[in-house]
Motif scaffolding. Structure first.
Motif, PDB file in Angstrom:
ATOM      1  N   ALA A 194       0.838  -1.188   0.000  1.00 58.78           N
ATOM      2  CA  ALA A 194       0.000   0.000   0.000  1.00 58.78           C
ATOM      3  C   ALA A 194       0.874   1.238   0.000  1.00 58.78           C
ATOM      4  N   ILE A 195       0.296   2.334  -0.476  1.00 57.86           N
ATOM      5  CA  ILE A 195       1.026   3.596  -0.541  1.00 57.86           C
ATOM      6  C   ILE A 195       0.077   4.711  -0.110  1.00 57.86           C
ATOM      7  N   SER A 196       0.607   5.643   0.663  1.00 60.21           N
ATOM      8  CA  SER A 196      -0.212   6.735   1.177  1.00 60.21           C
ATOM      9  C   SER A 196      -0.580   7.712   0.067  1.00 60.21           C
ATOM     10  N   TRP A 197      -1.452   8.648   0.390  1.00 55.68           N
ATOM     11  CA  TRP A 197      -2.034   9.509  -0.632  1.00 55.68           C
ATOM     12  C   TRP A 197      -1.022  10.343  -1.374  1.00 55.68           C
ATOM     13  N   ARG A 198       0.055  10.749  -0.738  1.00 48.37           N
ATOM     14  CA  ARG A 198       1.087  11.523  -1.429  1.00 48.37           C
ATOM     15  C   ARG A 198       2.296  10.664  -1.811  1.00 48.37           C
ATOM     16  N   GLY A 199       2.261   9.397  -1.427  1.00 47.99           N
ATOM     17  CA  GLY A 199       3.360   8.521  -1.767  1.00 47.99           C
ATOM     18  C   GLY A 199       4.513   8.543  -0.789  1.00 47.99           C
ATOM     19  N   GLY A 200       4.360   9.274   0.312  1.00 47.91           N
ATOM     20  CA  GLY A 200       5.461   9.393   1.254  1.00 47.91           C
ATOM     21  C   GLY A 200       5.615   8.221   2.192  1.00 47.91           C
ATOM     22  N   SER A 201       4.597   7.382   2.243  1.00 45.28           N
ATOM     23  CA  SER A 201       4.627   6.234   3.147  1.00 45.28           C
ATOM     24  C   SER A 201       4.172   4.994   2.395  1.00 45.28           C
ATOM     25  N   THR A 202       4.900   3.903   2.612  1.00 50.98           N
ATOM     26  CA  THR A 202       4.543   2.634   1.982  1.00 50.98           C
ATOM     27  C   THR A 202       4.501   1.526   3.031  1.00 50.98           C
ATOM     28  N   ASN A 203       3.859   0.442   2.652  1.00 52.52           N
ATOM     29  CA  ASN A 203       3.674  -0.684   3.566  1.00 52.52           C
ATOM     30  C   ASN A 203       3.673  -1.954   2.725  1.00 52.52           C
ATOM     31  N   PHE A 204       4.370  -2.983   3.185  1.00 49.83           N
ATOM     32  CA  PHE A 204       4.495  -4.214   2.413  1.00 49.83           C
ATOM     33  C   PHE A 204       4.218  -5.435   3.280  1.00 49.83           C
ATOM     34  N   ALA A 205       3.691  -6.446   2.645  1.00 54.24           N
ATOM     35  CA  ALA A 205       3.589  -7.741   3.312  1.00 54.24           C
ATOM     36  C   ALA A 205       4.998  -8.296   3.514  1.00 54.24           C
ATOM     37  N   ASP A 206       5.178  -9.065   4.577  1.00 52.63           N
ATOM     38  CA  ASP A 206       6.501  -9.637   4.853  1.00 52.63           C
ATOM     39  C   ASP A 206       7.004 -10.480   3.691  1.00 52.63           C
ATOM     40  N   SER A 207       6.085 -11.142   3.006  1.00 54.40           N
ATOM     41  CA  SER A 207       6.475 -12.072   1.940  1.00 54.40           C
ATOM     42  C   SER A 207       7.064 -11.370   0.718  1.00 54.40           C
ATOM     43  N   VAL A 208       6.830 -10.073   0.575  1.00 54.83           N
ATOM     44  CA  VAL A 208       7.339  -9.349  -0.602  1.00 54.83           C
ATOM     45  C   VAL A 208       8.314  -8.235  -0.227  1.00 54.83           C
ATOM     46  N   GLN A 209       8.476  -7.993   1.065  1.00 57.63           N
ATOM     47  CA  GLN A 209       9.376  -6.935   1.527  1.00 57.63           C
ATOM     48  C   GLN A 209      10.772  -7.130   0.940  1.00 57.63           C
ATOM     49  N   GLY A 210      11.319  -6.065   0.375  1.00 58.15           N
ATOM     50  CA  GLY A 210      12.645  -6.130  -0.213  1.00 58.15           C
ATOM     51  C   GLY A 210      12.670  -6.573  -1.670  1.00 58.15           C
ATOM     52  N   ARG A 211      11.565  -7.109  -2.158  1.00 55.65           N
ATOM     53  CA  ARG A 211      11.501  -7.548  -3.561  1.00 55.65           C
ATOM     54  C   ARG A 211      10.547  -6.698  -4.384  1.00 55.65           C
ATOM     55  N   TRP A 247      -6.030   8.466   3.927  1.00 57.83           N
ATOM     56  CA  TRP A 247      -4.721   8.942   3.493  1.00 57.83           C
ATOM     57  C   TRP A 247      -3.615   7.924   3.809  1.00 57.83           C
ATOM     58  N   SER A 248      -3.936   6.949   4.660  1.00 55.25           N
ATOM     59  CA  SER A 248      -2.918   6.103   5.272  1.00 55.25           C
ATOM     60  C   SER A 248      -2.606   4.859   4.448  1.00 55.25           C
ATOM     61  N   ALA A 249      -1.349   4.438   4.513  1.00 61.93           N
ATOM     62  CA  ALA A 249      -0.900   3.203   3.871  1.00 61.93           C
ATOM     63  C   ALA A 249      -0.985   2.008   4.814  1.00 61.93           C
ATOM     64  N   LEU A 250      -1.627   2.186   5.967  1.00 65.48           N
ATOM     65  CA  LEU A 250      -1.630   1.132   6.972  1.00 65.48           C
ATOM     66  C   LEU A 250      -2.777   0.140   6.840  1.00 65.48           C
ATOM     67  N   HIS A 251      -3.647   0.368   5.867  1.00 68.49           N
ATOM     68  CA  HIS A 251      -4.790  -0.528   5.699  1.00 68.49           C
ATOM     69  C   HIS A 251      -4.349  -1.779   4.961  1.00 68.49           C
ATOM     70  N   THR A 252      -4.557  -2.943   5.583  1.00 72.03           N
ATOM     71  CA  THR A 252      -4.100  -4.202   4.987  1.00 72.03           C
ATOM     72  C   THR A 252      -5.220  -5.216   4.794  1.00 72.03           C
ATOM     73  N   GLU A 253      -6.423  -4.867   5.188  1.00 76.34           N
ATOM     74  CA  GLU A 253      -7.557  -5.792   5.050  1.00 76.34           C
ATOM     75  C   GLU A 253      -8.382  -5.440   3.819  1.00 76.34           C
ATOM     76  N   PRO A 254      -8.752  -6.452   3.018  1.00 74.95           N
ATOM     77  CA  PRO A 254      -9.569  -6.160   1.835  1.00 74.95           C
ATOM     78  C   PRO A 254     -10.848  -5.395   2.162  1.00 74.95           C
ATOM     79  N   LYS A 255     -11.437  -5.656   3.324  1.00 74.35           N
ATOM     80  CA  LYS A 255     -12.699  -5.006   3.681  1.00 74.35           C
ATOM     81  C   LYS A 255     -12.541  -3.503   3.897  1.00 74.35           C
ATOM     82  N   ASP A 256     -11.326  -3.044   4.085  1.00 71.78           N
ATOM     83  CA  ASP A 256     -11.082  -1.612   4.269  1.00 71.78           C
ATOM     84  C   ASP A 256     -11.144  -0.840   2.959  1.00 71.78           C
ATOM     85  N   TYR A 257     -11.010  -1.529   1.838  1.00 72.00           N
ATOM     86  CA  TYR A 257     -10.885  -0.879   0.535  1.00 72.00           C
ATOM     87  C   TYR A 257     -12.236  -0.756  -0.152  1.00 72.00           C
TER      88      TYR A 257
END
Length: 125
Positions: free
Chosen positions: A50-67, A102-112
């Motif tokens: 996920a990426i925040s509204w201005r792109g300043g913050s990102t969030n990744f699942a552990d399985s893809v972090q770094g890739r 605005w937040s990149a912290l949403h990780t549940e499909p139901k939030d979208y």
């Protein structure tokens, strides 16, 4: 009517790269965070990035972090997912989505709130 259209999926060998794009129409992207999810056959839809509204913050699942990397171009109403060092377990249909936050912290499909139709990514071993 908000529409999201993903592209860039395909077949790639393990270790390869793909770049997914998602173009949003019907709403200006700049006020909302964006996310990418994936769903493999027989499995639940899972958070990827996920990426925040201005792109300043990102969030990744552990399985893809770094890739994987996520970025956005609000002028083009487009969000990207750069996927490197792909593994067979990355095989899935990938979906982009919009969350009215605005937040990149949403990780549940139901939030979208809005979803694209998905693009298939297949990684061969």
């Amino acid at each position: 009517q908000v529409q999201l259209v993903e592209s860039g999926g395909g077949l790639v060998q393990a270790g390869g790269s793909l770049r997914l794009s998602c173009v949003v129409s019907g709403r200006t992207l700049s006020n909302y965070a964006m996310g990418w999810f994936r769903q493999a056959p027989g499995k639940e839809r899972e958070f990827v990035a996920a990426i925040s509204w201005r792109g300043g913050s990102t969030n990744f699942a552990d399985s893809v972090q770094g890739r994987f990397a996520i970025s956005r171009d609000n002028a083009k109403n487009t969000v990207y997912l750069q996927m490197n060092n792909l593994k067979p377990e990355d095989t899935a249909v990938y979906y982009c989505s919009v969350v009215r936050s605005w937040s990149a912290l949403h990780t549940e499909p139901k939030d979208y709130d809005y979803w694209g139709q998905g693009t298939q990514v297949t990684v061969s071993s």
